[in-house]
Motif scaffolding. Structure first.
Motif, mmCIF file in Angstrom:
data_model
loop_
_atom_site.group_PDB
_atom_site.id
_atom_site.type_symbol
_atom_site.label_atom_id
_atom_site.label_comp_id
_atom_site.label_asym_id
_atom_site.label_seq_id
_atom_site.Cartn_x
_atom_site.Cartn_y
_atom_site.Cartn_z
ATOM 1 N N PHE A 274 0.839 -1.193 0.000
ATOM 2 C CA PHE A 274 0.000 0.000 0.000
ATOM 3 C C PHE A 274 0.875 1.244 0.000
ATOM 4 N N THR A 275 0.390 2.302 -0.624
ATOM 5 C CA THR A 275 1.156 3.535 -0.763
ATOM 6 C C THR A 275 1.541 4.135 0.576
ATOM 7 N N THR A 276 0.582 4.300 1.464
ATOM 8 C CA THR A 276 0.839 5.053 2.695
ATOM 9 C C THR A 276 1.943 4.416 3.518
ATOM 10 N N GLU A 277 1.819 3.120 3.791
ATOM 11 C CA GLU A 277 2.826 2.456 4.615
ATOM 12 C C GLU A 277 4.139 2.288 3.860
ATOM 13 N N SER A 278 4.079 2.157 2.539
ATOM 14 C CA SER A 278 5.301 2.028 1.741
ATOM 15 C C SER A 278 6.152 3.288 1.836
#
Length: 651
Positions: free
Chosen positions: A333-337
């Motif tokens: 996922f973008t946010t955690e990445s």
């Protein structure tokens, strides 16, 4: 309408809906035929018998329940009226839920949950729903259309009522008695209690069906006596129903002789990566530019479509500098990445060390130019992005230039040309480079739905429309996706030209990576973050300095020290730990895995205990593993438990 014909017609409705559900379940999940990720196919004689028993109990129960409710609401109605309402109310509702479920399944895996939907929304379930507002609007419109048709036909039926219950026993309305309902209920409860404990594949198959899975969920909740979230009925059941410390996904306390989570015995801690301390850049202080290409797969490197190079600028940069072709997003996922990339941690806490904080303290002038809202999912707050930046331009501040009409944070997307215009405005003069510069770009074009009005057609002349995205149009979806990647690569080339024109190229470390991969119906799914594998998790790293990128595989949390080393001119160090992968939050994931050094991946579905090995596409139940397979799976469990324990002790 006599009672026999009514009974036959109602039974026919249930049979048709049941057949449609089973056909869809087999097409999507390989219910009876099997396939990758589904070693639990219902294909043996005994398994089929148990499956049929459970499915018939569930369908008879829901059919009788629906008929009883409709009959009670229409006490004076004839059999014709009752059958009409049964067809529309029960049949329409069952079919509608089934259609919605399998439409979602055409995009996502069966690992999808409310937790994963929240992650899609950057931690907000509301944003996740708003992101899918197109599909939701279409669904609501279709539902309203069905209701309108229902009402119009009902008006006609009321004018032609036919015989009613008052006409005598011959035409008496058919209403199920308490005995029939009681027998059906007890039969379903008995099947729900027995079949999951049989040890066969029938329960796994039945969980793919609507009524059985809903009934199992309800009964499991009713038997969750210690309220730890797990009952005694589900396949993954709580064998300690009165001990809230012992259940599936419980935190395993090392060294106490107790296996709290039911995996691998009592946890034996293993070494895990440590987050690098805050580092100040002294000495020459080169510029740093990081470009994150949204949803860009590792196979972009050298990729051609119809004989045309997709990413010529990226490929030229890799040839000039160095490349790691295998970099894994830990969560997909973008946010955690992005939090992992900038912090160097699997699960960073707010205020922890990050590239933004250490370069701000090192005297860098920092610019953020992002096609997405960087407050989305608390990215900015976690890594100190907004606080550290001298120039902060993202999709929220450029909302009036958004590519789509949606205004929810999860739906905002701003084209790259606007980001480069903001960069020119703030870093277009030699005086803007008197201090060392750190510029972060986030290019969003490769994000679903892979096309917008400002995107040029470089690979595909007619990108697919959002409403046409489906598995049957997989090739068109893939061409449209690569066209979007080509558009982002074009703007990467424009950025490189600007850096060279400014005279700062030789003094700039340029880092290009992706935040995660993107599955394009490669194995029946679309998107990212719902199944562990190379398509969804694997991206790349390119640095414009020779010998700056290690061999890999890397995790995104490994990149921060690698970038700092490239800036100081040191030799990159290959990380000691294989990238850890997860679907969902670390404490409650649906799946966990490791990307091993030899290009293999081992993953475990924690809800089904399925262990899958890539690239062999081989899956086995955990309790059937032996030898090296068991060793590899237990390494995943030990790493997961150690990561969780470290974070618990750090709190």
């Amino acid at each position: 309408m006599n009672r026999v014909l009514t009974l036959l017609a109602a039974t026919g409705v249930v049979l048709i809906l049941s057949l449609a559900e089973l056909l869809l379940a087999n097409r999507k999940f390989g219910l009876f035929t099997g396939g990758f990720g589904q070693s639990r196919a219902v294909d043996g004689g005994g398994e089929v018998a148990l499956f049929v028993l459970g499915y018939v109990c569930a369908q008879v129960f829901i059919g009788l329940l629906a008929w009883a409710i409709i009959a009670r609401l229409n006490r004076s109605g004839s059999n014709r009226h009752l059958l009409f309402h049964f067809l529309f109310a029960f049949g329409g509702l069952f079919a509608g839920v089934m259609a919605l479920r399998y439409q979602l399944a055409s995009y996502f895996s069966d690992a999808m949950s409310f937790g994963l939907m929240k992650q899609l929304g950057g931690g907000s379930l509301g944003d996740a729903i708003l992101y899918g507002i197109n599909e939701i609007t279409l669904g609501v419109g279709a539902l309203l259309g069905v209701v309108l048709v229902y009402w119009l036909i009902w008006r006609w039926v009321r004018r032609h009522p036919g015989p009613t219950a008052k006409d005598g026993a011959r035409y008496g309305a058919l209403r199920p008695g308490w005995k029939a309902g009681g027998v059906a209920t007890l039969a379903l409860i008995g099947a729900l209690a027995f079949i999951p404990r049989s040890g066969g594949d029938a329960a796994f198959g039945l969980n793919r069906t609507q009524v059985w899975s809903a009934g199992g969920t309800a009964l499991d909740a009713a038997t969750d006596f210690d309220r730890d979230g797990y009952g005694m009925i589900a396949i993954i059941r709580d064998d300690h129903p009165f001990d809230s410390a012992r259940h599936p996904l419980a935190l395993d306390i090392p060294g106490n002789g107790v296996d709290e989570d039911g995996f691998g015995g009592d946890l034996e801690l293993v070494a895990i990566p440590e987050q690098p301390a805050l580092t100040q850049i002294t000495g020459e202080q080169p510029n740093l530019v990081i470009v994150v290409l949204e949803s860009t797969r590792s196979d972009v490197l050298g990729k051609e479509v119809n004989g045309q190079e997709v990413a010529p600028n990226l490929n030229a940069l890799a040839a000039e500098g160095s490349v790691t072709p295998s970099v894994f997003s830990h969560v997909g996922f973008t946010t955690e990445s992005l939090k992992s990339l900038f912090s160097g941690s699997l699960v960073p806490a707010k205020g922890s060390p990050s590239l933004f904080r250490e370069l701000a303290q090192s005297g860098y002038r920092i610019g953020v130019f992002s096609g997405q809202p960087e407050d989305f999912g608390n990215i900015s707050a976690t890594v100190g992005m907004r606080d550290a930046a001298d120039v902060y331009v993202d999709a929220e501040s450029l909302k009036e230039k958004r590519a789509f009409s949606f205004a929810a944070q999860g739906s905002l997307l701003v084209a790259e040309n606007h980001l480069l215009a903001a960069f020119d405005e703030n870093f277009g003069e030699p005086s803007d480079w008197q201090e060392p510069v750190f510029a972060y770009f986030n290019f969003q074009s490769p994000h679903f739905p892979y096309a917008h009005d400002e995107m040029p057609n470089r690979i595909e002349d007619n990108p697919i429309e959002r409403g046409a995205i489906s598995a049957k149009n997989a090739e068109h979806v893939q061409r449209s996706y690569w066209n979007a990647v080509a558009a982002a690569d074009f703007w990467l080339g424009e950025l490189i030209d600007r850096l060279k024109a400014s005279g700062e190229w030789d003094n700039t470390v340029l880092v290009v990576t992706g935040d995660h991969g993107e599955e394009l119906f490669d194995d029946g799914f679309l998107g990212h973050g719902h199944r562990i594998g190379t398509a969804q998790n694997e991206t790349f790293l390119v640095i414009n300095r020779p010998d700056a990128a290690p061999a890999g595989p890397l995790g995104l949390s490994d990149l921060r020290p690698i970038i700092l080393t490239a800036m100081t001119g040191g030799q990159p160090v290959q990380p000691d730990f294989p990238p850890f992968l997860q679907i969902g939050p670390l404490d409650e994931p649906t799946a966990i895995g490791l990307a091993e050094p030899d290009g293999r991946i081992v993953s475990i579905r924690l809800d089904t205990h399925e262990v899958c090995f890539l690239p062999e596409n081989r899956c086995l139940p955990y309790d059937q593993l032996k030898g090296s397979d068991l060793t590899r799976a237990d390494a995943v469990v030990a790493r997961w438990g150690s990561e969780r324990w470290a974070r618990r002790t750090q709190q």
